[in-house]
Design an enzyme around this catalytic site. Structure first.
Site, short mmCIF file in Angstrom:
data_model
loop_
_atom_site.label_atom_id
_atom_site.label_comp_id
_atom_site.label_asym_id
_atom_site.label_seq_id
_atom_site.Cartn_x
_atom_site.Cartn_y
_atom_site.Cartn_z
CG LEU A 95 -2.20 4.05 18.75
CD1 LEU A 95 -3.19 3.86 19.88
CD2 LEU A 95 -1.35 5.27 18.96
CG HIS A 96 -5.43 1.11 14.19
ND1 HIS A 96 -5.06 -0.04 14.85
CD2 HIS A 96 -6.76 1.03 14.04
CE1 HIS A 96 -6.13 -0.77 15.07
NE2 HIS A 96 -7.19 -0.16 14.60
CG ASP A 135 -10.31 1.45 6.93
OD1 ASP A 135 -10.00 1.40 8.12
OD2 ASP A 135 -10.92 0.52 6.34
CG HIS A 166 -12.69 0.64 16.67
ND1 HIS A 166 -12.61 0.01 15.45
CD2 HIS A 166 -13.78 1.46 16.60
CE1 HIS A 166 -13.62 0.42 14.68
NE2 HIS A 166 -14.32 1.32 15.35
CD GLU A 217 -3.04 -1.04 2.23
OE1 GLU A 217 -3.74 -0.02 2.21
OE2 GLU A 217 -3.21 -1.96 3.05
CG HIS A 248 -10.82 3.98 13.17
ND1 HIS A 248 -11.26 2.95 12.39
CD2 HIS A 248 -10.18 3.40 14.22
CE1 HIS A 248 -10.92 1.80 12.94
NE2 HIS A 248 -10.27 2.05 14.06
O1 G7M Z 1 -11.19 -2.31 14.61
P1 G7M Z 1 -9.88 -1.67 14.40
O2 G7M Z 1 -9.76 -0.41 15.19
O3 G7M Z 1 -8.73 -2.62 14.68
O4 G7M Z 1 -9.84 -1.25 12.88
C1 G7M Z 1 -8.89 -1.65 11.94
C2 G7M Z 1 -9.15 -0.89 10.65
O5 G7M Z 1 -8.17 -1.26 9.70
C3 G7M Z 1 -10.51 -1.22 10.03
O6 G7M Z 1 -11.20 -0.02 9.79
C4 G7M Z 1 -10.15 -1.97 8.74
O7 G7M Z 1 -11.04 -1.70 7.68
C5 G7M Z 1 -8.76 -1.46 8.44
N1 G7M Z 1 -7.95 -2.44 7.71
C6 G7M Z 1 -7.85 -3.75 7.98
N2 G7M Z 1 -6.96 -4.32 7.12
C7 G7M Z 1 -6.58 -5.73 7.13
C8 G7M Z 1 -6.48 -3.34 6.29
C9 G7M Z 1 -5.52 -3.34 5.22
O8 G7M Z 1 -4.92 -4.34 4.83
N3 G7M Z 1 -5.29 -2.12 4.65
C10 G7M Z 1 -5.94 -0.98 5.04
N4 G7M Z 1 -5.66 0.16 4.41
N5 G7M Z 1 -6.84 -0.97 6.04
C11 G7M Z 1 -7.11 -2.15 6.68
#
Ligand code: G7M
EC number: 3.6.1.59
Length: 336
Positions: free
Chosen positions: A275-276, A204, A267, A184, A278
């Site tokens: 850590l991420h 995302d 979340h 990506e 949204h």
């Molecule tokens: O629920 P959580 O806070 O862990 O959210 C993870 C976020 O990562 C979700 O909104 C998913 O749609 C996003 N996501 C998951 N994967 C596997 C990928 C990916 O491979 N690439 C991208 N760009 N986003 C992802």
């Protein structure tokens, strides 16, 4: 949805400018299945139809409202999950839809008539996400399930939740691939490389990037030792503030959306323990943006400013699905 006056759709030039086509990248030896077999999936040009051999096993869930269906099946004998989603209609193709489609009258009554409109193929795309090979955890994740709200005291976190998370080993390889530019990389919109306060901001994978109405970006921190909200202390305030401010700035300059139109949150529990943050359009009811799961980053910052150990001491609430192993652990501990 946002007011139509506030809607801003991306023209083709802008889309190309901000989201150039993603290049093929090589398989990474430590991919999600740990065997190095799983190619890092990047959108390639016409890459053939990987789904032509998909054998449907079951519909895990579907939603007429969201216009999505989650399907479990097999590709060459291995489990796969496919998500099909009808995407919003873009304003700039309206004239093509009107002029190039076939209309089949369904009924007419006085001034009212309904039609089945058959749009040309290129205006009729279905956003498709493939998880392959999929683990049992992926299959469970997308299966419609009853939910329960768990109450997690700080003590419960350390005695039940944390050991459970640690024994699960749910891979965050896709996150590391992004941070290391192995996947990506061309979708990255912004990066701050500081090892402590830095992060990568990119779409995302739920967002098709064609209109800002359902904008959905994620910021992924370079720091690798923060599993979730529970680990955040005053030490991480500069990181959180940096993500918030630079993320807001980038979204304003790139998409014209001011911070008053953004919902920025974490979340709890996350699906991936790295850590991420949204970033979604305020007018878009993104899945998982409800109060039982989403914690506004501005609130998180203030809570830590008031009490540096806020998230190590507070009781937190979150939904779990009926088949979630964590719910079983809470039941075994007599907490449910
Ligand atoms: O629920 P959580 O806070 O862990 O959210 C993870 C976020 O990562 C979700 O909104 C998913 O749609 C996003 N996501 C998951 N994967 C596997 C990928 C990916 O491979 N690439 C991208 N760009 N986003 C992802």
């Amino acid at each position: 949805m946002a007011d139509s006056s506030e809607k801003r759709e991306l023209g083709e030039e802008e889309i190309n400018e901000f989201f150039p086509k993603i290049k093929k990248s090589k398989a990474h030896p430590e991919s999600e299945n740990g065997k190095g077999e799983h190619k890092i999936t990047e959108n390639t040009e016409e890459s053939g139809n990987v789904l032509s051999k998909f054998e449907t096993a079951a519909v895990l869930s579907d939603s007429a409202r969201e216009k999505t269906v989650f399907v479990h099946g097999k590709i060459s004998g291995q489990d796969a999950v496919v998500i099909l989603e009808k995407t919003p209609i873009q304003k700039e193709v309206l004239s093509q839809i009107f002029s190039e489609s076939r209309l089949k009258l369904q009924m007419k009554n006085d001034i009212y008539s309904t039609y089945q409109l058959q749009a040309p193929a290129h205006l009729n795309e279905i956003k498709t996400t493939v998880v392959f090979p999929a683990t049992q955890k992926h299959i469970q994740k997308y299966q419609r399930q009853e939910s329960f709200l768990l109450e997690e005291t700080a003590e419960d976190y350390f005695s039940i939740t944390l050991p459970y998370i640690q024994e699960q080993h749910f891979s965050v390889q896709w996150v590391y691939n992004i941070l290391e530019k192995k996947a990506e990389s061309e979708r990255i919109l912004f990066e701050d490389t500081d090892p402590k306060t830095g992060f990568v901001l990119l779409p995302d994978f739920k967002w098709n990037q064609k209109q800002v109405d359902d904008l959905y970006l994620i910021a992924i921190s370079h720091l690798r030792d923060i599993k979730s909200l529970r680990d955040l202390t005053s030490e991480h305030l500069p990181l959180l503030q940096n993500i918030l401010l630079k993320g807001q700035d980038l979204i304003l300059s790139t998409f014209g959306l001011p911070r008053s139109k953004l919902r920025v949150y974490l979340h709890y529990q996350p699906s991936y323990y790295h850590l991420h943050v949204h970033f979604t359009h305020l007018g878009f009811d993104a899945l998982g943006s409800g109060v039982e799961r989403a914690h506004l980053i501005q609130d998180v910052i203030q809570n830590i400013q008031i009490n540096p150990r806020f998230y190590q001491t507070r009781t937190l609430y979150f939904p779990v699905r009926a088949d979630d192993g964590l719910l079983r652990k809470y039941r075994e501990a007599g907490k449910m």
